[in-house]
Scaffold this active site. Sequence first.
Site, mmCIF file in Angstrom:
data_model
loop_
_atom_site.group_PDB
_atom_site.id
_atom_site.type_symbol
_atom_site.label_atom_id
_atom_site.label_comp_id
_atom_site.label_asym_id
_atom_site.label_seq_id
_atom_site.Cartn_x
_atom_site.Cartn_y
_atom_site.Cartn_z
ATOM 1 N N ASN A 40 16.182 63.706 53.705
ATOM 2 C CA ASN A 40 17.347 64.454 54.189
ATOM 3 C C ASN A 40 18.036 65.431 53.001
ATOM 4 O O ASN A 40 18.460 64.892 51.835
ATOM 5 C CB ASN A 40 18.396 63.615 54.926
ATOM 6 C CG ASN A 40 19.001 62.630 53.987
ATOM 7 O OD1 ASN A 40 18.413 62.040 52.957
ATOM 8 N ND2 ASN A 40 20.174 62.214 54.252
ATOM 9 N N GLU A 139 22.353 55.030 45.027
ATOM 10 C CA GLU A 139 23.396 55.675 45.924
ATOM 11 C C GLU A 139 22.837 55.323 47.287
ATOM 12 O O GLU A 139 21.588 55.864 47.773
ATOM 13 C CB GLU A 139 23.230 57.180 46.089
ATOM 14 C CG GLU A 139 24.327 57.737 47.342
ATOM 15 C CD GLU A 139 24.242 59.246 47.296
ATOM 16 O OE1 GLU A 139 24.864 59.522 48.506
ATOM 17 O OE2 GLU A 139 23.597 59.816 46.662
ATOM 18 N N CYS A 174 23.995 59.911 54.161
ATOM 19 C CA CYS A 174 24.503 58.510 53.338
ATOM 20 C C CYS A 174 25.795 58.024 53.901
ATOM 21 O O CYS A 174 25.906 56.976 53.881
ATOM 22 C CB CYS A 174 24.352 58.765 52.061
ATOM 23 S SG CYS A 174 22.720 59.365 51.340
#
Length: 204
Positions: A40, A139, A174
Amino acid sequence: RYQAECIDKLYGEVAPTGEETLALVLREPIGVVAAIVPWNFPLMMTAWKIAPALAAGNSVILKPSEKSPLSALRLAQLAQEAGLPKGVFQVLPGFGHTVGKALALSMDVDCLAFTGSTAVGKQLMQYAGQSNLKRVYLECGGKSPNLVFADCKDLDRVASHAATAIFHNQGEVCIAGSRLLVENSIRDDVVERVLKAAESMQPG
């Protein structure tokens, strides 16, 4: 642009010490940075990973998602055309369980930067420990909450933001607001408004 502007501003420092001592702080590149990015926002994620690493004088091996490798390959082509020295930026497409794992276990990789799932992040930490204890920056996906209390003055605005927070880019973000915690006394009202806001986001 920010990272490019930083390239000639990574100075050393003279640390404050006593009169008879001189202490110098040097900033040196880590070495080879392996960057693993998700599917993404593939080009944006790539830029976020490689720009600071390159600006700090490192070489970068980028492993794009097997679902979205083309923008990374094009970027490598443009970097070559721009005159980036050979080998400084490389793109290595492939699956995570093969290419990503090999990078994480490699003794020649000094740092690993990853954006993706928590489960894979844990595996990469283990691989780093099994190899050369390379630095790992993760992350990982989470469960980002929205909190709504009964004294809220603008529930329509809250509903609009809550819908956008979870449905932007099909929720493939995220920091998607994947939990909505609402005070009981306004729960039904907020749910109805969020549903209405979500319906208004649909195209056509």
